[in-house]
Scaffold this active site. Structure first.
Site, short mmCIF file in Angstrom:
data_model
loop_
_atom_site.label_atom_id
_atom_site.label_comp_id
_atom_site.label_asym_id
_atom_site.label_seq_id
_atom_site.Cartn_x
_atom_site.Cartn_y
_atom_site.Cartn_z
N PRO B 66 0.84 -1.21 0.00
CA PRO B 66 0.00 0.00 0.00
C PRO B 66 0.87 1.26 0.00
O PRO B 66 1.86 1.32 0.74
CB PRO B 66 -0.80 -0.13 1.30
CG PRO B 66 -0.02 -1.05 2.16
CD PRO B 66 0.67 -2.00 1.22
N HIS B 67 0.54 2.22 -0.86
CA HIS B 67 1.36 3.45 -0.92
C HIS B 67 0.55 4.60 -1.47
O HIS B 67 -0.56 4.41 -1.98
CB HIS B 67 2.61 3.21 -1.78
CG HIS B 67 2.31 2.82 -3.19
ND1 HIS B 67 2.06 1.51 -3.55
CD2 HIS B 67 2.19 3.54 -4.33
CE1 HIS B 67 1.81 1.44 -4.85
NE2 HIS B 67 1.87 2.67 -5.35
N GLY B 68 1.10 5.80 -1.36
CA GLY B 68 0.41 6.97 -1.88
C GLY B 68 1.35 8.15 -1.96
O GLY B 68 2.50 8.08 -1.50
#
Lengths: 562, 149
Positions: B66-68
């Site tokens: 998960p990343h952003g």
């Protein structure tokens, strides 16, 4: 752009004309008449060079440079050009003061060679130069030494040409002419064969950067030596001084250039207008070119150093872009004029010598670059690929030969030999290189475990526009991730991506985007590409929020036919 | 690229407790907040969830990334967490995920952000590394396995 270029060419022609006004007076023709003759010659040269280049590329699948050279040989004073007699003007191309072309035409060719080397410097990837310094320096240096020594010795040992010393200026020139690899042709083939990211491909490109820089330093030293040894005997004292001076000039000026380039460009940038900024940078290149000549070196050395210094500034791309038009017009003139200077009559006696010299030029690069490659991690096949990749000689060899001829250091025959070598190596390299890449790995068995298996990632899109759009986004994203992305001047849009030990290529092939990446680095390429693909879907989503295209279209056109 | 430049012993956790995708992401963002690595918890949570909504970051063999991107962080923030029981993360192979790598990178500042994610992924694409990680007993074990220190 083309208008700009044409404008510059006209200006140059006018300036060259003014500079030789006194010659006009002495020859009995008015300046206007001389300029009319020059403009006519330029017209013939530009048309023939461009058409020749196109024909060679299109029908013979050979580099356009060869077509430009061949056009020059055909229309030169020693071939058709010497036979065409135009009423009120005379012979179209005729020897002037026992030189193949008029001083004003040679002036334009010189200007072209300065632009050529200025841009070569601008395109040099100093970061890669430092990063691949070990492998690149061994391969580059090996090829340089072998080519220089064999070129020089070939002249010395050949009976009956009057050259009997290794330090003879003509011998030194034959050495230095065979040094500089022109890697553009190799890069194109590597990109087409998807071998750019292979261990051999990376080694060739790294070696070529070293070859460029060391080649220019060698030229600087030889220019100086040649000037000193014009007299009788070998004066080692002055030669050492010259060598120190040449290397000193290169190192000091390059260092100063790199240190102050950002400050200088910051100052220049105050002018705001890109045209002025680019023109001023080019002016600086001309200034440094003339300073290099004053320091006893060659003008192209100064131009190359200025390019190198500016290559690390944010202006590099702007300058390249703005000079592209001038380059496209002037550089073919240069190659064509070099072709025109080939005197077939003078070449007859040196034809066998030229063949031997050309073969040695092939042999020296293959062996000189191949042995260091073999000593490092390549097997014989890999070493041969690297040697062949470093084989083609081009613009620098021609420029050096031109300088030698104009300076009276080499004669028409030797100049022809230099052209012959350039043509032979440039023609031989592509088929041999393609053939050599057939078969297995070029790495030694014990190295293969650590070798890079290349993954080819292919994505197909519904149209070329989308492919191009995504490719541009991908390139931007890579730059955001601090990768160095280099656009290679190949038929297909191709990019070479570098960072530390990561090295891969992107190719746009019709609707397809192809990424050739070593397996160990595929994670980064795939992940960055995925993010861009997802942003593409965002973009498509957002277009749905636009008014309907029909509605926008009718808004745009309504009232036009009221 | 040196992983220890970005990872720190405070941002590796051997004991993620949530049992849902949303829960794991929230828990990791909360722990980053508690460790003082991020200031604006809600913004960061939103960008990671937004990215997740476009396409699940559940990969194969129990790995999720998960990343952003958000300008609420000054520089790359990264964390690695384990939930040995496994959590359904809509992974590509449909299997539950056990190893979670989270990154939040500044939107406007250039840097090796995705490259970091790729480096960690490359490391744990080796089955032996994954086994080592899943055998980790303490937070520091994870840090040692990933950074080699």
């Amino acid at each position: 752009m083309q208008q700009e270029a044409a404008h510059t060419v006209t200006q140059v022609a006018q300036q060259a004309g003014e500079a030789v006004a006194h010659a006009a007076a002495s020859s009995g023709h008015s300046i206007t008449h001389m300029m009319m003759q020059l403009v006519l010659q330029l017209a013939v040269i530009i048309v023939c060079a461009k058409v020749g280049g196109y024909l060679f590329q299109r029908f013979l699948n050979m580099p356009s440079v060869l077509g430009e050279l061949a056009s020059g040989m055909l229309i030169g004073p020693y071939a058709l050009g010497g036979l065409i007699d135009i009423p009120n003007i005379g012979i179209l191309f005729v020897e002037s003061h026992s030189f193949a072309v008029t001083p004003e035409l040679y002036g334009i060719a010189t200007l072209a060679s300065i632009i050529l080397l200025f841009l070569a410097g601008l395109e040099t990837d100093l970061a890669a130069f430092l990063r691949y310094s070990v492998v690149g320096s061994f391969v580059g240096m090996g090829g340089l030494l072998a080519a220089f020594v064999m070129g020089d010795l070939c002249a010395v040992l050949w009976p009956g040409n009057g050259i009997d010393s290794f330090m003879d200026p003509a011998a030194l020139f034959l050495g230095v002419i065979s040094v500089a690899t022109s890697v553009g042709i190799t890069a194109r083939i590597l990109a087409e064969k998807r071998k750019m990211a292979s261990p051999e491909g990376v080694t060739i490109l790294a070696g070529a950067v070293f070859d460029d820089v060391f080649g220019i330093i060698t030229l600087a030293i030889v220019m100086g030596m040649a000037k000193v040894s014009m007299g009788k005997g070998v004066a080692w004292g002055p030669i050492c001084i010259i060598a120190v001076k040449a290397i000193g000039f290169f190192v000091v000026v390059t260092a100063l250039g790199l240190i102050f380039s950002r400050k200088i460009t910051a100052l220049i940038k105050r002018f705001k207008s890109k045209e002025i900024i680019v023109a001023l940078c080019f002016g600086l290149a001309l200034l440094l070119a003339s300073l290099a000549e004053m320091a006893g070196l060659a003008m192209i050395i100064g131009a190359y150093i200025m390019g190198l210094a500016l290559s690390r500034t944010d202006l590099a791309h702007e300058i390249e872009h703005h000079l592209e038009g001038v380059y496209n017009i002037l550089v073919p003139i240069f190659f064509c004029v070099m072709g025109m200077m080939v005197d077939f009559g003078a070449m007859k006696p040196v034809l066998i010598f030229g063949s031997v010299y050309s073969l040695l030029a092939v042999f020296s690069k293959v062996v000189g670059c191949g042995i260091p490659a073999w000593l490092m991690k390549f097997n014989l096949r890999g070493s041969l690929r690297i040697g062949l990749g470093m084989l083609p000689r081009g613009e620098v060899a021609l420029i050096v030969a031109g300088i030698g001829l104009a300076g009276g250091i080499i004669d028409q025959g030797i100049f022809g030999v230099a052209i012959m070598m350039t043509v032979v190596t440039t023609m031989l390299a592509p088929p041999l290189l393609v053939k050599s890449f057939e078969g297995g790995s070029g790495l030694r068995k014990e190295m293969e475990g650590s070798s890079t298996n290349i993954e080819s990632i292919e994505l197909e899109f519904p149209s070329r526009d989308i492919t191009e759009f995504l490719l541009n986004r991908f390139v931007n994203a890579l730059q955001q991730e601090e990768f160095f992305v280099h656009h290679l001047h190949t038929d297909q849009p191709t990019f070479h991506v570098l960072k530390d030990d990561i090295d891969f290529t992107l190719i746009e092939e019709g609707n397809k985007l192809i990424i050739n990446v070593p397996s160990v680095n595929q994670h980064v390429a795939r992940m960055i590409l995925l993010e861009e693909l997802l942003s593409l879907s965002d973009l498509l989503e957002s277009t749905k929020q636009m008014k309907s295209v029909d509605e926008m279209g009718s808004d745009l056109m309504s009232g036009l036919f009221a | 690229m040196k992983l220890k430049k970005v990872l720190s012993p405070e941002t590796v956790w051997v004991d993620l407790k949530s049992d849902s995708k949303q829960g794991i992401i929230e828990e990791m963002v909360d722990r980053l907040f508690l460790a003082g690595k991020i200031e604006n918890r809600d913004t960061i949570l939103q960008v990671v969830l937004d990215r997740e909504a476009k396409m699940s970051t559940g990969m194969e063999n129990g790995v999720a990334i998960p990343h952003g991107k958000s300008d609420a962080v000054e520089s790359l923030v990264a964390a690695v967490g384990l939930n040995k029981a496994g959590v359904d993360f809509n992974a590509m192979d449909g299997r539950p995920c056990t190893i979670f790598i989270m990154t939040v990178s500044p939107a406007k500042r250039a840097g090796p952000h995705i490259q970091f994610l790729a480096e960690v992924s490359r490391l744990i694409s080796q089955p032996a590394k994954r086994e080592q990680l899943l055998a980790a007993r303490t937070h520091l074990d994870i840090y040692t396995i990933l950074t080699g220190k």
